[in-house]
Design an enzyme around this catalytic site. Structure first.
Site, mmCIF file in Angstrom:
data_model
loop_
_atom_site.group_PDB
_atom_site.id
_atom_site.type_symbol
_atom_site.label_atom_id
_atom_site.label_comp_id
_atom_site.label_asym_id
_atom_site.label_seq_id
_atom_site.Cartn_x
_atom_site.Cartn_y
_atom_site.Cartn_z
ATOM 1 C CG HIS A 93 -1.900 -1.024 1.405
ATOM 2 N ND1 HIS A 93 -2.028 -1.780 2.543
ATOM 3 C CD2 HIS A 93 -2.868 -1.444 0.557
ATOM 4 C CE1 HIS A 93 -3.039 -2.629 2.394
ATOM 5 N NE2 HIS A 93 -3.553 -2.453 1.190
ATOM 6 C CE LYS A 126 -14.039 -6.250 3.720
ATOM 7 N NZ LYS A 126 -12.817 -5.800 3.057
ATOM 8 N NE ARG A 141 -2.745 -7.629 -4.239
ATOM 9 C CZ ARG A 141 -3.448 -7.889 -3.149
ATOM 10 N NH1 ARG A 141 -2.843 -8.010 -1.987
ATOM 11 N NH2 ARG A 141 -4.749 -8.046 -3.200
ATOM 12 C CB SER A 169 -4.193 -6.589 4.994
ATOM 13 O OG SER A 169 -3.827 -5.340 4.477
HETATM 14 O O1 PNS Z 1 -9.293 -2.805 0.403
HETATM 15 P P1 PNS Z 1 -10.646 -3.289 -0.014
HETATM 16 O O2 PNS Z 1 -11.379 -3.865 1.160
HETATM 17 O O3 PNS Z 1 -10.565 -4.238 -1.169
HETATM 18 O O4 PNS Z 1 -11.470 -1.991 -0.514
HETATM 19 C C1 PNS Z 1 -12.764 -2.106 -1.041
HETATM 20 C C2 PNS Z 1 -13.411 -0.717 -1.235
HETATM 21 C C3 PNS Z 1 -13.378 0.095 0.058
HETATM 22 C C4 PNS Z 1 -12.678 0.041 -2.315
HETATM 23 C C5 PNS Z 1 -14.886 -0.952 -1.689
HETATM 24 O O5 PNS Z 1 -15.500 -1.871 -0.827
HETATM 25 C C6 PNS Z 1 -15.729 0.323 -1.720
HETATM 26 O O6 PNS Z 1 -15.476 1.208 -2.494
HETATM 27 N N1 PNS Z 1 -16.737 0.422 -0.833
HETATM 28 C C7 PNS Z 1 -17.603 1.582 -0.730
HETATM 29 C C8 PNS Z 1 -19.039 1.267 -1.095
HETATM 30 C C9 PNS Z 1 -19.336 1.563 -2.562
HETATM 31 O O7 PNS Z 1 -19.124 2.645 -3.050
HETATM 32 N N2 PNS Z 1 -19.884 0.528 -3.259
HETATM 33 C C10 PNS Z 1 -20.368 0.628 -4.626
HETATM 34 C C11 PNS Z 1 -19.355 0.800 -5.705
HETATM 35 S S1 PNS Z 1 -18.432 -0.613 -6.116
#
Ligand code: PNS
Length: 167
Positions: free
Chosen positions: A22, A46, A95, A133
């Site tokens: 990150h 989560k 990745r 992570s």
């Molecule tokens: O590190 P992660 O857990 O893979 O991140 C996921 C994240 C935070 C980018 C994704 O879950 C997110 O954008 N959540 C916000 C809710 C949202 O906007 N959902 C609809 C669009 S996909």
């Protein structure tokens, strides 16, 4: 959209905890944009190892070296949050191919919701492409060595949280 100075990118994620992968992405993006906001999703579903506040503290500690990077948290739709912050870019790292499959529908949905916001993908640095992570937490739980995978301050917190609880 509020007036913002320059180009703002949001780097969203769980960051439970931040890894060197990150951090590599944050550093590279900070050179491409005027401002990077690392934004932690407040997700009640989560079961994170660290609270949002703990994750923000860890991020704060490691981004001090980058004056145009800040840390925040959000809930609700990412694109709405990005718009509120005057951002025109969402940063995500790729990745392996599995990341692409996970990211593509999110990027397309976000574009459908707010076409003015672009998702920008950076390929993970080759030294970090295997780090996640989830794996870092698994390795430390099973007694493996995680040095060089997360920032040293995060390694201390991980050991205290995972190994300390067992002591
Ligand atoms: O590190 P992660 O857990 O893979 O991140 C996921 C994240 C935070 C980018 C994704 O879950 C997110 O954008 N959540 C916000 C809710 C949202 O906007 N959902 C609809 C669009 S996909």
């Amino acid at each position: 959209m509020p007036k913002q100075e320059g180009r703002v990118a949001i780097y969203p994620g769980s960051f439970d905890p931040i890894t060197l992968g990150h951090l590599d992405l944050i550093e590279r993006c900070s050179k491409l944009t005027d401002k990077v906001i690392v934004a932690i999703l407040r997700n009640e579903d989560k079961q994170p190892l660290f609270t949002v506040e703990e994750r923000m503290e860890m991020l704060d500690e490691v981004i001090r070296a980058y004056p145009n990077v800040s840390v925040d948290s959000f809930d609700g739709l990412l694109v709405d949050y990005a718009s509120e912050r005057g951002a025109t870019m969402i940063l995500r790292g790729i990745r392996a191919l599995t990341d692409y499959e996970y990211e593509l529908p999110m990027a397309l949905m976000n574009r459908r919701l707010r076409p003015e916001i672009e998702t920008i993908f950076l390929m993970a640095g080759e030294a970090y492409a295997f780090i996640s992570s989830r794996l870092v937490k698994e390795v430390i739980r099973l007694g493996g060595n995680i040095s060089g995978l997360v920032p040293p301050t995060v390694e201390v917190r991980l050991k205290n949280r995972i190994l300390g609880e067992r002591a």
